[in-house]
Design a protein around this motif. Sequence first.
Motif, PDB file in Angstrom:
ATOM      1  N   GLY A 310       0.811  -1.208   0.000  1.00 38.47           N
ATOM      2  CA  GLY A 310       0.000   0.000   0.000  1.00 38.47           C
ATOM      3  C   GLY A 310       0.843   1.256   0.000  1.00 38.47           C
ATOM      4  O   GLY A 310       0.534   2.235  -0.690  1.00 38.47           O
ATOM      5  N   SER A 311       1.928   1.234   0.759  1.00 36.44           N
ATOM      6  CA  SER A 311       2.836   2.376   0.791  1.00 36.44           C
ATOM      7  C   SER A 311       3.501   2.592  -0.560  1.00 36.44           C
ATOM      8  O   SER A 311       3.622   3.725  -1.046  1.00 36.44           O
ATOM      9  CB  SER A 311       3.901   2.168   1.874  1.00 36.44           C
ATOM     10  N   GLU A 312       3.915   1.505  -1.189  1.00 32.53           N
ATOM     11  CA  GLU A 312       4.567   1.610  -2.496  1.00 32.53           C
ATOM     12  C   GLU A 312       3.592   2.113  -3.567  1.00 32.53           C
ATOM     13  O   GLU A 312       3.975   2.888  -4.456  1.00 32.53           O
ATOM     14  CB  GLU A 312       5.126   0.248  -2.904  1.00 32.53           C
ATOM     15  N   VAL A 313       2.333   1.711  -3.483  1.00 31.97           N
ATOM     16  CA  VAL A 313       1.329   2.200  -4.429  1.00 31.97           C
ATOM     17  C   VAL A 313       1.115   3.701  -4.236  1.00 31.97           C
ATOM     18  O   VAL A 313       0.959   4.456  -5.209  1.00 31.97           O
ATOM     19  CB  VAL A 313       0.004   1.435  -4.268  1.00 31.97           C
ATOM     20  N   ALA A 314       1.113   4.153  -2.978  1.00 26.11           N
ATOM     21  CA  ALA A 314       0.967   5.585  -2.707  1.00 26.11           C
ATOM     22  C   ALA A 314       2.109   6.375  -3.347  1.00 26.11           C
ATOM     23  O   ALA A 314       1.890   7.441  -3.933  1.00 26.11           O
ATOM     24  CB  ALA A 314       0.916   5.837  -1.202  1.00 26.11           C
ATOM     25  N   HIS A 315       3.334   5.850  -3.222  1.00 21.87           N
ATOM     26  CA  HIS A 315       4.479   6.510  -3.859  1.00 21.87           C
ATOM     27  C   HIS A 315       4.314   6.534  -5.384  1.00 21.87           C
ATOM     28  O   HIS A 315       4.605   7.537  -6.038  1.00 21.87           O
ATOM     29  CB  HIS A 315       5.779   5.789  -3.489  1.00 21.87           C
ATOM     30  N   LEU A 316       3.823   5.429  -5.916  1.00 22.87           N
ATOM     31  CA  LEU A 316       3.636   5.337  -7.371  1.00 22.87           C
ATOM     32  C   LEU A 316       2.633   6.373  -7.855  1.00 22.87           C
ATOM     33  O   LEU A 316       2.876   7.087  -8.830  1.00 22.87           O
ATOM     34  CB  LEU A 316       3.171   3.924  -7.737  1.00 22.87           C
ATOM     35  N   LEU A 317       1.482   6.463  -7.166  1.00 24.83           N
ATOM     36  CA  LEU A 317       0.403   7.333  -7.624  1.00 24.83           C
ATOM     37  C   LEU A 317       0.662   8.809  -7.352  1.00 24.83           C
ATOM     38  O   LEU A 317      -0.080   9.666  -7.834  1.00 24.83           O
ATOM     39  CB  LEU A 317      -0.926   6.899  -6.986  1.00 24.83           C
ATOM     40  N   SER A 318       1.674   9.121  -6.563  1.00 22.43           N
ATOM     41  CA  SER A 318       2.024  10.523  -6.331  1.00 22.43           C
ATOM     42  C   SER A 318       3.343  10.895  -6.987  1.00 22.43           C
ATOM     43  O   SER A 318       3.840  12.004  -6.773  1.00 22.43           O
ATOM     44  CB  SER A 318       2.126  10.795  -4.828  1.00 22.43           C
ATOM     45  N   CYS A 319       3.878   9.984  -7.785  1.00 15.30           N
ATOM     46  CA  CYS A 319       5.192  10.193  -8.410  1.00 15.30           C
ATOM     47  C   CYS A 319       6.243  10.541  -7.356  1.00 15.30           C
ATOM     48  O   CYS A 319       7.086  11.420  -7.539  1.00 15.30           O
ATOM     49  CB  CYS A 319       5.118  11.291  -9.466  1.00 15.30           C
ATOM     50  N   ASN A 320       6.159   9.844  -6.212  1.00 11.38           N
ATOM     51  CA  ASN A 320       7.114  10.005  -5.107  1.00 11.38           C
ATOM     52  C   ASN A 320       7.139  11.426  -4.548  1.00 11.38           C
ATOM     53  O   ASN A 320       8.174  11.892  -4.046  1.00 11.38           O
ATOM     54  CB  ASN A 320       8.529   9.593  -5.541  1.00 11.38           C
ATOM     55  N   HIS A 321       6.021  12.102  -4.596  1.00 13.84           N
ATOM     56  CA  HIS A 321       5.950  13.441  -4.005  1.00 13.84           C
ATOM     57  C   HIS A 321       6.175  13.339  -2.491  1.00 13.84           C
ATOM     58  O   HIS A 321       5.645  12.424  -1.847  1.00 13.84           O
ATOM     59  CB  HIS A 321       4.583  14.064  -4.285  1.00 13.84           C
ATOM     60  N   PRO A 322       6.956  14.247  -1.896  1.00 12.48           N
ATOM     61  CA  PRO A 322       7.236  14.172  -0.453  1.00 12.48           C
ATOM     62  C   PRO A 322       5.986  14.160   0.416  1.00 12.48           C
ATOM     63  O   PRO A 322       6.019  13.658   1.540  1.00 12.48           O
ATOM     64  CB  PRO A 322       8.075  15.433  -0.196  1.00 12.48           C
ATOM     65  N   ARG A 323       4.878  14.716  -0.090  1.00 14.52           N
ATOM     66  CA  ARG A 323       3.639  14.730   0.686  1.00 14.52           C
ATOM     67  C   ARG A 323       2.600  13.778   0.094  1.00 14.52           C
ATOM     68  O   ARG A 323       1.404  13.900   0.365  1.00 14.52           O
ATOM     69  CB  ARG A 323       3.051  16.145   0.718  1.00 14.52           C
ATOM     70  N   GLY A 324       3.053  12.842  -0.713  1.00  9.04           N
ATOM     71  CA  GLY A 324       2.126  11.982  -1.437  1.00  9.04           C
ATOM     72  C   GLY A 324       1.659  10.746  -0.702  1.00  9.04           C
ATOM     73  O   GLY A 324       0.901   9.953  -1.249  1.00  9.04           O
ATOM     74  N   GLY A 325       2.089  10.551   0.540  1.00 13.01           N
ATOM     75  CA  GLY A 325       1.653   9.380   1.298  1.00 13.01           C
ATOM     76  C   GLY A 325       2.727   8.316   1.357  1.00 13.01           C
ATOM     77  O   GLY A 325       3.842   8.491   0.875  1.00 13.01           O
ATOM     78  N   GLY A 326       2.388   7.183   1.945  1.00  5.82           N
ATOM     79  CA  GLY A 326       3.354   6.116   2.156  1.00  5.82           C
ATOM     80  C   GLY A 326       3.984   6.222   3.535  1.00  5.82           C
ATOM     81  O   GLY A 326       3.764   7.177   4.288  1.00  5.82           O
ATOM     82  N   PHE A 327       4.761   5.222   3.892  1.00  2.00           N
ATOM     83  CA  PHE A 327       5.374   5.172   5.208  1.00  2.00           C
ATOM     84  C   PHE A 327       6.358   6.315   5.427  1.00  2.00           C
ATOM     85  O   PHE A 327       7.123   6.673   4.529  1.00  2.00           O
ATOM     86  CB  PHE A 327       6.128   3.853   5.406  1.00  2.00           C
ATOM     87  N   LEU A 328       6.341   6.868   6.629  1.00  2.00           N
ATOM     88  CA  LEU A 328       7.350   7.833   7.028  1.00  2.00           C
ATOM     89  C   LEU A 328       8.567   7.099   7.586  1.00  2.00           C
ATOM     90  O   LEU A 328       8.450   5.998   8.135  1.00  2.00           O
ATOM     91  CB  LEU A 328       6.806   8.789   8.091  1.00  2.00           C
TER      92      LEU A 328
END
Length: 587
Positions: A310-328
């Motif tokens: 789920g975290s990796e999908v969040a990075h994918l869908l935000s193009c790795n934006h720093p505020r795009g979600g995923g694990f801190l």
Amino acid sequence: RVEDNGVEQGLKAALTEVERAKRFGFTQPELDRAKKSITMMYDRAINENDKSLSDGYASELIRHFLVKEPIPGIAFEAAFAKNQLPLITLDEINEFDNTFLRDSDRAVIVTGPEKEGVTMPTEQRLREIVDDIAKTELQPYVDKAKAFVWPGDKPTPGKVVKETKDKANGMTVLTLSNGVKVWMKPTDFKNDEVYVAAYSKGGNSLVSDSDYYSALYAGTLLGESGIANLTKDDMVKAFAGKDVSVKPFLNTNYEGVTAKGTPKDLETLFQLTNLYFTQAKIDSLATSKFISKTKVSINALKQNPQKFFGSEVAHLLSCNHPRGGGFLSDADFDKINYKRAEAVLHDRFANAADFAFVVVGSFDMDKTKSLLETYIASLPANSGRETCKDLGIRPPKGNVEKTVRKGTDPKCMVQLNFTGTGKFTAESDYLLKAMNDVLTINLMGNLREEKSGTYSVGARGQLLKYPYEHFVEHISFQCRPENAEKLIQAALSEVDKLRKNGVEADVLNKVKVTQKNDLEVNLKDNAYWTTELTNDIVDLNKIEPEAVALKRIEHLSSKQIQQAVKTYFGQNYAKAVLYPETTSNAN
């Protein structure tokens, strides 16, 4: 849950409190609070007796059949409890405590990760810890319960300056002297339930990058810190016997308060709401404890394949934006500053008139107006209005794929994501949901029933107005790794069928029947109305009568579904698949 290598410390702490209870027993204030809580539970059950859901009765009948649980009825149970509670003494509780907490009935079970640097205690060491606790010198527990004290001067009440009726939706709309607008919907769905919500646009999108991590957890830290003269633990004791919950929040695009209580506790609910607006405080020690335990929790979740995916999908869908979600990361948590989090909250809650307030449930109109004048009309407010800031978070363009490898279980997770821009209206929002209802039925029939490839498959999506009008659509399922590509093609085939041919009549009818049934149930639910009214006010700037919702269902057509598929499956496509670490992608 403890930190890596923290098993011994955690076990010692837990067993110490058990041993303290065995030696010295509980205190009279603890027993009094327990009695209040039980009394409140039965009072509410009696008040809601004629509005109780059938599944509660069904569960009782099942337990009666399976384990012979008596079912004398709530009237008897409540009367019995209220008769017996005053007779229960502290000596009886402590005697029962000594009988219940017997060493011979104790089992210590420890689980933890297998990873470098983590050493689990041996069985012998666990036995030593248990034996040592029995020899430890302890002092009796001292109950330090505090009463709730209003900090400083009481609010100077304002007034209701305008009142209008929305007969179509059974609502009264108030304008308060400080500019706050309140939408009030009295209902008879429950006899003892009131919801209050306050929403405003802006959220942490308006904070600087340097304050982002402090803002991200500001609402949570406020809940961990308590309010007025009370810590979080103090609040549990101070409000024992009161059925009230007030939770401030701050997310990407919104800030606000969600609250729930009973009519008799409505003043407490509004008092806490007022204080979260005016006297929010974040405690340094509470922040440190939260960061420490959350790091442990997040690092544990990173080992969970599904959460990691789920975290990796969040990075994918935000193009790795720093505020795009995923694990801190741990370093991200170390950037949280409790003073900056508090300052962000003060800023975001400084203007009450920028919030939409909603009150739904069983409440007395005149009494609630008086409470609103005292605790809401007195809030600081001005004429300023804000909206969310577009941070430039965007999904990847075109077609992209991501393969994630995590875990050893022979199963695979698939998420097919479709993104793009789309106009947000109540009509388009409904059609997106209806399209997913149809698609889920078709996917279940193909992937699960015909191909026996998965137990569960579904389509879901969101159409969002802020910070820009866009949609995110997902098809997701689990399967065996060797079946992944075959089932992906089958899912895409179902989408293509809807795009070309529309929906079959029997499926469309099934969706309409289900939606009508769901609407009938939802229209008698306070939580549903609270959410719908808040969303309508904040996102649509209008309230749609329930007749409009029913009309949309009745007029839903195959052509509309077909057009929705063309709209929401024709822009960007991101395929993400989770495989076990030791499995190839071969079919």
